[in-house]
Design a protein around this motif. Structure first.
Motif, PDB file in Angstrom:
ATOM      1  N   ILE A 172      -2.059   1.049 -20.309  1.00  0.00           N
ATOM      2  CA  ILE A 172      -1.288   1.010 -19.183  1.00  0.00           C
ATOM      3  C   ILE A 172      -1.550   2.213 -18.044  1.00  0.00           C
ATOM      4  CG2 ILE A 172       1.267   1.371 -18.467  1.00  0.00           C
ATOM      5  CD1 ILE A 172       2.190  -0.041 -20.958  1.00  0.00           C
ATOM      6  N   ALA A 173      -1.646   3.473 -18.752  1.00  0.00           N
ATOM      7  CA  ALA A 173      -2.087   4.469 -17.848  1.00  0.00           C
ATOM      8  C   ALA A 173      -3.240   4.359 -17.193  1.00  0.00           C
ATOM      9  CB  ALA A 173      -1.961   5.892 -18.950  1.00  0.00           C
ATOM     10  N   PHE A 174      -4.404   3.796 -17.982  1.00  0.00           N
ATOM     11  CA  PHE A 174      -5.555   3.763 -17.357  1.00  0.00           C
ATOM     12  C   PHE A 174      -5.712   2.772 -16.176  1.00  0.00           C
ATOM     13  CE2 PHE A 174      -9.776   1.762 -16.902  1.00  0.00           C
ATOM     14  CZ  PHE A 174     -10.364   2.772 -17.027  1.00  0.00           C
ATOM     15  N   VAL A 175      -4.901   1.388 -16.334  1.00  0.00           N
ATOM     16  CA  VAL A 175      -4.915   0.691 -15.108  1.00  0.00           C
ATOM     17  C   VAL A 175      -4.054   1.065 -14.154  1.00  0.00           C
ATOM     18  CG1 VAL A 175      -4.105  -1.515 -14.360  1.00  0.00           C
ATOM     19  CG2 VAL A 175      -5.263  -1.435 -16.541  1.00  0.00           C
ATOM     20  N   SER A 176      -2.879   1.848 -14.265  1.00  0.00           N
ATOM     21  CA  SER A 176      -1.941   2.466 -13.387  1.00  0.00           C
ATOM     22  C   SER A 176      -3.125   3.632 -12.459  1.00  0.00           C
ATOM     23  CB  SER A 176      -0.826   2.967 -13.920  1.00  0.00           C
ATOM     24  OG  SER A 176      -0.116   1.980 -14.404  1.00  0.00           O
ATOM     25  N   PHE A 177      -3.581   4.232 -13.202  1.00  0.00           N
ATOM     26  CA  PHE A 177      -4.386   5.341 -12.764  1.00  0.00           C
ATOM     27  C   PHE A 177      -5.158   4.989 -11.460  1.00  0.00           C
ATOM     28  CE2 PHE A 177      -6.627   9.640 -13.280  1.00  0.00           C
ATOM     29  CZ  PHE A 177      -5.478  10.474 -12.993  1.00  0.00           C
ATOM     30  N   PHE A 178      -5.938   3.943 -11.878  1.00  0.00           N
ATOM     31  CA  PHE A 178      -7.207   3.631 -10.929  1.00  0.00           C
ATOM     32  C   PHE A 178      -7.144   2.298 -10.039  1.00  0.00           C
ATOM     33  CE2 PHE A 178      -9.072   5.671 -14.671  1.00  0.00           C
ATOM     34  CZ  PHE A 178      -9.995   6.737 -13.900  1.00  0.00           C
ATOM     35  N   ILE A 179      -5.787   1.620 -10.511  1.00  0.00           N
ATOM     36  CA  ILE A 179      -5.624   0.354  -9.614  1.00  0.00           C
ATOM     37  C   ILE A 179      -4.423   0.222  -8.954  1.00  0.00           C
ATOM     38  CG2 ILE A 179      -5.757  -2.111  -9.843  1.00  0.00           C
ATOM     39  CD1 ILE A 179      -7.504  -1.888 -12.411  1.00  0.00           C
ATOM     40  N   ALA A 180      -3.095   1.140  -9.416  1.00  0.00           N
ATOM     41  CA  ALA A 180      -1.842   0.628  -8.961  1.00  0.00           C
ATOM     42  C   ALA A 180      -1.923   0.805  -7.620  1.00  0.00           C
ATOM     43  CB  ALA A 180      -1.100   1.892  -9.382  1.00  0.00           C
ATOM     44  N   SER A 181      -2.635   1.707  -6.768  1.00  0.00           N
ATOM     45  CA  SER A 181      -2.716   1.644  -5.184  1.00  0.00           C
ATOM     46  C   SER A 181      -3.269   0.580  -4.417  1.00  0.00           C
ATOM     47  CB  SER A 181      -3.194   3.089  -4.914  1.00  0.00           C
ATOM     48  OG  SER A 181      -4.403   3.285  -5.246  1.00  0.00           O
ATOM     49  N   GLN A 182      -4.102  -0.094  -5.144  1.00  0.00           N
ATOM     50  CA  GLN A 182      -4.615  -1.189  -4.724  1.00  0.00           C
ATOM     51  C   GLN A 182      -3.778  -2.568  -4.962  1.00  0.00           C
ATOM     52  OE1 GLN A 182      -7.323  -0.936  -2.415  1.00  0.00           O
ATOM     53  NE2 GLN A 182      -6.556   1.021  -2.696  1.00  0.00           N
ATOM     54  N   ILE A 183      -3.036  -2.625  -5.694  1.00  0.00           N
ATOM     55  CA  ILE A 183      -2.219  -3.682  -6.013  1.00  0.00           C
ATOM     56  C   ILE A 183      -1.645  -4.452  -4.775  1.00  0.00           C
ATOM     57  CG2 ILE A 183      -0.065  -4.740  -7.317  1.00  0.00           C
ATOM     58  CD1 ILE A 183      -1.006  -3.161  -9.763  1.00  0.00           C
ATOM     59  N   PRO A 184      -1.133  -3.544  -3.984  1.00  0.00           N
ATOM     60  CA  PRO A 184      -0.834  -4.376  -2.563  1.00  0.00           C
ATOM     61  C   PRO A 184      -1.791  -5.146  -2.046  1.00  0.00           C
ATOM     62  CG  PRO A 184       0.104  -2.124  -2.608  1.00  0.00           C
ATOM     63  CD  PRO A 184      -0.680  -2.157  -3.903  1.00  0.00           C
ATOM     64  N   ARG A 185      -2.824  -4.700  -2.068  1.00  0.00           N
ATOM     65  CA  ARG A 185      -3.855  -5.508  -1.272  1.00  0.00           C
ATOM     66  C   ARG A 185      -4.071  -6.958  -1.827  1.00  0.00           C
ATOM     67  NH1 ARG A 185      -7.242  -3.690   2.265  1.00  0.00           N
ATOM     68  NH2 ARG A 185      -6.605  -1.473   1.896  1.00  0.00           N
ATOM     69  N   ILE A 186      -4.064  -6.993  -3.087  1.00  0.00           N
ATOM     70  CA  ILE A 186      -4.207  -8.219  -3.881  1.00  0.00           C
ATOM     71  C   ILE A 186      -3.013  -9.112  -3.942  1.00  0.00           C
ATOM     72  CG2 ILE A 186      -6.171  -7.439  -5.422  1.00  0.00           C
ATOM     73  CD1 ILE A 186      -4.222  -7.601  -7.635  1.00  0.00           C
ATOM     74  N   GLY A 187      -1.855  -8.582  -3.581  1.00  0.00           N
ATOM     75  CA  GLY A 187      -0.545  -9.304  -3.746  1.00  0.00           C
ATOM     76  C   GLY A 187       0.095  -8.882  -4.964  1.00  0.00           C
ATOM     77  N   TYR A 188       1.401  -8.908  -4.734  1.00  0.00           N
ATOM     78  CA  TYR A 188       2.270  -8.876  -6.108  1.00  0.00           C
ATOM     79  C   TYR A 188       2.409 -10.060  -6.673  1.00  0.00           C
ATOM     80  CZ  TYR A 188       3.857  -4.519  -3.226  1.00  0.00           C
ATOM     81  OH  TYR A 188       3.654  -3.309  -2.585  1.00  0.00           O
ATOM     82  N   LYS A 189       2.347 -11.176  -6.118  1.00  0.00           N
ATOM     83  CA  LYS A 189       2.580 -12.299  -6.814  1.00  0.00           C
ATOM     84  C   LYS A 189       1.231 -12.536  -7.557  1.00  0.00           C
ATOM     85  CE  LYS A 189       3.178 -17.206  -5.876  1.00  0.00           C
ATOM     86  NZ  LYS A 189       3.445 -18.075  -4.743  1.00  0.00           N
ATOM     87  N   MET A 190      -0.005 -12.548  -6.993  1.00  0.00           N
ATOM     88  CA  MET A 190      -1.201 -12.361  -7.585  1.00  0.00           C
ATOM     89  C   MET A 190      -1.539 -11.538  -8.839  1.00  0.00           C
ATOM     90  SD  MET A 190      -3.722 -14.307  -8.052  1.00  0.00           S
ATOM     91  CE  MET A 190      -3.982 -15.129  -6.471  1.00  0.00           C
ATOM     92  N   ALA A 191      -0.703 -10.233  -8.707  1.00  0.00           N
ATOM     93  CA  ALA A 191      -1.007  -9.390  -9.790  1.00  0.00           C
ATOM     94  C   ALA A 191      -0.034  -9.827 -11.005  1.00  0.00           C
ATOM     95  CB  ALA A 191      -0.356  -8.111  -9.156  1.00  0.00           C
ATOM     96  N   LEU A 192       1.070 -10.402 -10.649  1.00  0.00           N
ATOM     97  CA  LEU A 192       2.016 -10.715 -11.600  1.00  0.00           C
ATOM     98  C   LEU A 192       1.356 -12.072 -12.429  1.00  0.00           C
ATOM     99  CD1 LEU A 192       5.404 -11.046  -9.994  1.00  0.00           C
ATOM    100  CD2 LEU A 192       4.987  -9.566 -11.772  1.00  0.00           C
ATOM    101  N   MET A 193       0.816 -12.811 -11.751  1.00  0.00           N
ATOM    102  CA  MET A 193       0.212 -13.892 -12.193  1.00  0.00           C
ATOM    103  C   MET A 193      -1.225 -13.737 -13.303  1.00  0.00           C
ATOM    104  SD  MET A 193       0.374 -16.762  -9.298  1.00  0.00           S
ATOM    105  CE  MET A 193      -0.151 -18.207 -10.220  1.00  0.00           C
ATOM    106  N   ILE A 194      -1.941 -12.843 -12.783  1.00  0.00           N
ATOM    107  CA  ILE A 194      -2.972 -12.303 -13.626  1.00  0.00           C
ATOM    108  C   ILE A 194      -2.757 -11.491 -14.949  1.00  0.00           C
ATOM    109  CG2 ILE A 194      -4.970 -10.666 -13.591  1.00  0.00           C
ATOM    110  CD1 ILE A 194      -5.244 -11.007 -10.648  1.00  0.00           C
ATOM    111  N   GLY A 195      -1.600 -10.975 -14.952  1.00  0.00           N
ATOM    112  CA  GLY A 195      -0.971 -10.228 -16.131  1.00  0.00           C
ATOM    113  C   GLY A 195      -0.469 -11.034 -17.042  1.00  0.00           C
TER     114      GLY A 195
END
Length: 412
Positions: free
Chosen positions: A53-76
């Motif tokens: 959780i920490a690793f992904v949040s550290f490097f990717i969290a700020s870019q999640i808006p770029r791919i879209g919250y809906k797409m991020a939810l579906m990937i997870g």
């Protein structure tokens, strides 16, 4: 109606991950019993979950808006669906570690998305706090359901049986249905004009944010709270089994009281906080948490040696100790809500990334410390030690309140 569908989608996603994330205590107990794993080794499951959780949040969290919250939810949700299907087929401790790593990676995507979507759906601190507490309350209802779902697959007659792993088949089905619900929900893609153009810039922005006094005090508070909650929640099934001498299935079922208490506490807080100030409310909660530990833990010593066959003839301490969840429940969502409400929406994803990182680190630290003290000095002493971070949060809350007041004055 669109707003209701969006809330239903994020609440259901949170519900599913509550079952998976909070199953770690049950899985630790079952891994010790059926796979012959030691307590220190079993405690590493929390690390596989939280550090991913920490690793992904550290490097990717700020870019999640770029791919879209809906797409991020579906990937997870898709990652977890596949992991749940594979786990019972392989059926060893290594695949369980990988499962929790997948759960951690996916939850990082989901939590950043959910918190950011809540920011889109609300326009005031009270509305934000109310909706966030409600969503977090639903999260704990998922946790409650998970304990009972897992207990259905625990064989009370054979502690060595690995049939409990079959629980991941229905969980895969539930996750897939949630994926479909999210797919049909009208979650809009956020405005990315203020989002950093690269992962590196977003990463640096998150680091820079963490050096602000307000944010620093906040993340320390979050770290300490999750250390307490995960330390107690993760090891409560083992505490019930070894200290209170409950059968394995009853141990898991009794732990559901803790999840139920957290759920009720957060749902009630979502309504109470519409009328009272958060600071005296949280101080009262922390003082009462200390009192519960000091008053209830002595009841877990020198219990009569009477056989327990179900939840109805468990000792009174098995009912009272988990009720600490009712009091601690509001602390985490209120801290998060106050912090996020003080920021402009474009910074919510990066701030949520920091929340997830320090929550994950706190969870891992709490589980490992509690597991070590449990193995070396016993369950009672392990739980008594939770008083230390409770006292530290009381101190950090004062500085957090002071910092938020200064930030509000300075905010244009």
């Amino acid at each position: 109606m669109p707003r209701f569908i969006i809330i239903a989608a994020i609440a259901t996603s949170y519900f599913v991950f509550a079952i998976l994330l909070n199953s770690v205590g049950t899985v630790i107990l079952q891994s010790i019993n059926s796979l012959g794993i030691t307590k220190p080794e079993a405690s590493t499951l929390e690390g596989f979950k939280d550090l991913s959780i920490a690793f992904v949040s550290f490097f990717i969290a700020s870019q999640i808006p770029r791919i879209g919250y809906k797409m991020a939810l579906m990937i997870g949700l898709l990652i977890v669906t596949i992991a749940c299907l594979v786990t019972p087929i392989v059926g060893n401790f290594l695949i369980i570690k990988l499962l929790f790593a997948c759960i951690g990676v996916s939850f990082a995507l989901v939590k950043v998305s959910v918190y950011s979507i809540i920011g889109q759906l609300t326009n005031s601190t009270k509305a934000h706090s109310s909706l966030l507490n409600t969503i977090e309350g639903i999260f704990m209802l998922g946790s409650l359901s998970g304990y009972w779902l897992f207990s259905l697959y625990v064989d009370p007659l054979s502690a060595e049986s690995t049939d409990w792993l079959n629980v991941y088949y229905p969980l895969a089905g539930i996750t897939l249905l949630t994926l479909l619900l999210v797919g049909f929900s009208p979650i809009s893609k956020p405005n990315t004009d203020k989002i950093k153009s690269s992962t590196t810039e977003g990463f640096v922005d998150m680091i820079r944010m963490s050096y602000q006094p307000l944010v620093l005090v906040f993340v320390i508070s979050v770290f300490l709270y999750v250390l307490i909650e995960q330390g107690i929640g993760t090891w409560l099934p083992t505490f019930n089994s070894e200290i209170l001498r409950l059968p394995t299935d009853v141990s898991v079922q009794m732990t559901s009281i803790f999840a139920a208490a957290l759920a009720i506490g957060r749902l009630l807080a979502g309504q109470i906080l519409r009328y009272i100030n958060w600071y005296p409310f949280l101080n009262g909660c922390l003082v009462m948490m200390v009192m519960i530990i000091l008053l209830i833990l002595p009841l877990t010593s020198d219990l009569p040696n009477q056989p327990v066959t179900n939840v109805f003839n468990a000792p009174i301490a098995a009912y009272l100790l988990p009720l600490i969840g009712l009091i601690m429940a509001p602390v985490y969502p209120v801290l998060n809500s106050v912090m996020l409400s003080s920021l402009e929406r474009s910074k919510h994803a990066a701030m949520t990334g920091l929340i997830v990182i320090f929550s994950a680190l706190g969870g891992t630290t709490g589980s490992i410390i509690t597991g070590f003290i449990f193995a070396e000095f016993g369950g009672q002493r392990a739980f008594y030690m939770s008083i230390v971070p409770m006292a530290l949060i009381l101190i950090s809350l004062y500085f957090f309140k002071t910092s938020t007041q200064k930030h509000s004055v300075a905010k244009p």
